[in-house]
Design an enzyme around this catalytic site. Structure first.
Site, PDB file in Angstrom:
ATOM      1  N   ASP A   1       0.772  -1.264   0.044  1.00 43.59           N
ATOM      2  CA  ASP A   1       0.093  -0.155   0.124  1.00 43.59           C
ATOM      3  C   ASP A   1       0.837   1.258   0.098  1.00 43.59           C
ATOM      4  O   ASP A   1       1.687   1.320   0.788  1.00 43.59           O
ATOM      5  CB  ASP A   1      -0.943  -0.034   1.315  1.00 43.59           C
ATOM      6  CG  ASP A   1      -1.979   0.982   1.291  1.00 43.59           C
ATOM      7  OD1 ASP A   1      -2.361   1.695   2.257  1.00 43.59           O
ATOM      8  OD2 ASP A   1      -2.338   1.429   0.193  1.00 43.59           O
ATOM      9  N   HIS A   2       0.585   2.183  -1.003  1.00 46.84           N
ATOM     10  CA  HIS A   2       1.398   3.397  -0.958  1.00 46.84           C
ATOM     11  C   HIS A   2       2.758   3.406  -1.230  1.00 46.84           C
ATOM     12  O   HIS A   2       3.396   4.036  -0.361  1.00 46.84           O
ATOM     13  CB  HIS A   2       0.848   4.246   0.192  1.00 46.84           C
ATOM     14  CG  HIS A   2      -0.389   4.873   0.148  1.00 46.84           C
ATOM     15  ND1 HIS A   2      -0.810   5.767  -0.821  1.00 46.84           N
ATOM     16  CD2 HIS A   2      -1.705   4.559   0.683  1.00 46.84           C
ATOM     17  CE1 HIS A   2      -2.260   6.071  -0.691  1.00 46.84           C
ATOM     18  NE2 HIS A   2      -2.389   5.327   0.384  1.00 46.84           N
TER      19      HIS A   2
ATOM     20  N   GLU B   1      -1.570   5.734  -8.993  1.00 50.80           N
ATOM     21  CA  GLU B   1      -3.017   6.650  -8.449  1.00 50.80           C
ATOM     22  C   GLU B   1      -2.672   7.847  -9.053  1.00 50.80           C
ATOM     23  O   GLU B   1      -1.594   8.528  -9.611  1.00 50.80           O
ATOM     24  CB  GLU B   1      -2.504   7.173  -6.975  1.00 50.80           C
ATOM     25  CG  GLU B   1      -3.403   8.113  -6.464  1.00 50.80           C
ATOM     26  CD  GLU B   1      -3.487   8.460  -4.977  1.00 50.80           C
ATOM     27  OE1 GLU B   1      -3.322   7.338  -4.134  1.00 50.80           O
ATOM     28  OE2 GLU B   1      -3.814   9.414  -4.411  1.00 50.80           O
TER      29      GLU B   1
ATOM     30  N   THR C   1      -8.503   2.454   8.721  1.00 55.17           N
ATOM     31  CA  THR C   1      -8.944   3.370  10.017  1.00 55.17           C
ATOM     32  C   THR C   1      -9.980   2.598  10.771  1.00 55.17           C
ATOM     33  O   THR C   1      -9.964   2.158  12.053  1.00 55.17           O
ATOM     34  CB  THR C   1      -9.465   4.469   9.692  1.00 55.17           C
ATOM     35  OG1 THR C   1      -8.438   5.365   8.984  1.00 55.17           O
ATOM     36  CG2 THR C   1     -10.094   5.283  10.939  1.00 55.17           C
TER      37      THR C   1
HETATM   38  O1  LIG Z   1      -6.827   4.060   1.976  1.00 50.35           O
HETATM   39  C1  LIG Z   1      -6.136   3.822   2.919  1.00 50.35           C
HETATM   40  C2  LIG Z   1      -7.479   3.602   4.190  1.00 50.35           C
HETATM   41  O2  LIG Z   1      -8.076   4.581   4.361  1.00 50.35           O
HETATM   42  P1  LIG Z   1      -9.054   4.807   5.768  1.00 50.35           P
HETATM   43  O3  LIG Z   1      -8.166   5.664   6.609  1.00 50.35           O
HETATM   44  O4  LIG Z   1     -10.392   5.449   5.360  1.00 50.35           O
HETATM   45  O5  LIG Z   1      -9.052   3.355   6.413  1.00 50.35           O
HETATM   46  N1  LIG Z   1      -5.216   3.288   3.109  1.00 50.35           N
HETATM   47  O6  LIG Z   1      -4.473   3.279   1.858  1.00 50.35           O
HETATM   48  C3  LIG Z   1      -4.524   2.835   4.290  1.00 50.35           C
HETATM   49  C4  LIG Z   1      -3.423   3.653   4.871  1.00 50.35           C
HETATM   50  C5  LIG Z   1      -3.776   5.020   5.299  1.00 50.35           C
HETATM   51  C6  LIG Z   1      -3.816   5.170   6.486  1.00 50.35           C
HETATM   52  O7  LIG Z   1      -4.967   4.954   7.144  1.00 50.35           O
HETATM   53 NA    NA Z   2      -1.404   9.413  -3.164  1.00 44.00          NA
HETATM   54 ZN   LIG Z   3      -4.526   5.154   0.844  1.00 45.46          ZN
END
Ligand SMILES: O=C(COP(=O)(O)O)N(O)CCCCO
Ligand code: NA
Ligand SMILES: [Zn+2]
Length: 305
Positions: free
Chosen positions: A80-81, A132, A254
């Site tokens: 993720d990210h 993204e 979250t």
């Molecule tokens: O898009 C999200 C999750 O979003 P959300 O904060 O609504 O659970 N993520 O990519 C998870 C990491 C972000 C920190 O929460």
């Molecule tokens: Na981004």
């Molecule tokens: Zn995210």
């Protein structure tokens, strides 16, 4: 079984349902995610941020890979990210079957360049890629139209970006934002924009910031001594509709963080004498499993495995 993100998301897009992509940081969160997916016969994506990799490393990745491999439903392990080409490749070496390269804060050209590099390397190893386009960020009601456009994903640009990068799935900015404070009341989701992008772009679309921040969990969080402000998440109905128009991967972190904390706080406040970790983290696992079950029901992935 452990599969790639494409194995899960291409059928989801075609079937007009969403698949939850839940973040994990330990064994109990991972079990809540995958065991619930098995119980509901739902495909699922388990994802780790770079912070989770820093926290749990290959130990945590191996727990996920082992449970996913033995699971009776399709499970992908997703970065993720991912913030760089190097980190995306490191994740693939760790056994991840899907990686995100998030270069959305760069210029369009730089985002294309960086994303294409990761796509070429990942595809050479049979791994699928999320990228993204657009700026994730809560859109308050008072924001005027052109500021919204500055943030949200432009449909025409999305077509060009997908063509130029070969990305397998695309995270789009549609009004959601990370965390527990997504906007006053019912956060604004640009459904028309999702529909437009979904018409023009056939690959699976990704919604970040999709926790619902359910009032029941927020109430229990406060009642067990937690402090949280005016929290609000994405309405179930908005998510359901978004999955009709091309959203196939739905990111949730979250809600699991809140659920785990509620489980732990409720045990420790009700039983001050308790210090058996199984009696503390076991109930937390159950609260998280309930969140995962609700989300899979909303997204329509139940029975799709
Ligand atoms: O898009 C999200 C999750 O979003 P959300 O904060 O609504 O659970 N993520 O990519 C998870 C990491 C972000 C920190 O929460
Ligand atoms: Na981004
Ligand atoms: Zn995210």
């Amino acid at each position: 079984m452990l599969v790639t993100g494409n194995d899960i998301l291409v059928p989801a897009r075609a079937g007009k349902y969403g698949v939850g992509a839940f973040n994990t940081n330990n064994m109990e969160i991972t079990q809540a995610i995958i065991h619930t997916a098995e119980k509901l016969r739902s495909p699922v994506i388990v994802q780790m941020s770079e912070g989770a990799i820093k926290y749990g490393g290959q130990d945590l990745a191996n727990i996920v890979i082992d449970i996913a491999t033995r699971a009776t439903v399709p499970v992908a392990l997703h970065l993720d990210h991912g913030s760089s080409y190097e980190n995306a490749l490191k994740a693939i070496k760790m056994g991840f079957t899907s990686v995100m390269i998030d270069a959305s804060h760069h210029s369009f050209e730089e985002n294309v360049r960086e994303t294409r590099r990761v796509v070429e390397a990942a595809h050479a190893m049979g791994i699928s890629v999320e990228s993204e386009l657009g700026r994730l960020g809560g859109i308050e009601e008072h924001v005027v139209v052109d500021e919204k456009d500055a943030f949200l994903t432009d449909p025409g640009e999305a077509v060009q970006f997908v063509e130029e990068t070969g990305t397998d799935y695309l995270a789009i900015a549609i009004g959601t934002s990370h965390g527990a404070y997504k906007g006053k009341g019912r956060p604004y989701i640009d459904q028309a924009r999702i529909e437009r992008i979904g018409e023009l772009v056939s690959i699976p679309l990704v919604a970040h910031g999709s926790s619902g921040v359910p009032a029941e969990i927020v109430g229990r969080f406060r009642d067990s001594g937690g402090e949280i402000g005016d929290a609000a998440g994405i309405a179930d109905e908005d998510l359901r509709l978004a999955c009709q128009h091309g959203i196939a991967k739905v990111n949730v972190d979250t809600d699991l963080r809140l659920a785990m904390t509620v489980g732990v706080r409720e045990v420790l406040t009700k039983n001050p004498k308790e210090f058996d970790p199984r009696k503390v983290f076991g109930p937390a696992r159950e609260v998280m499993a309930g969140i995962v079950e609700h989300k899979m029901g909303v997204l329509g992935s139940v029975g799709k495995a």
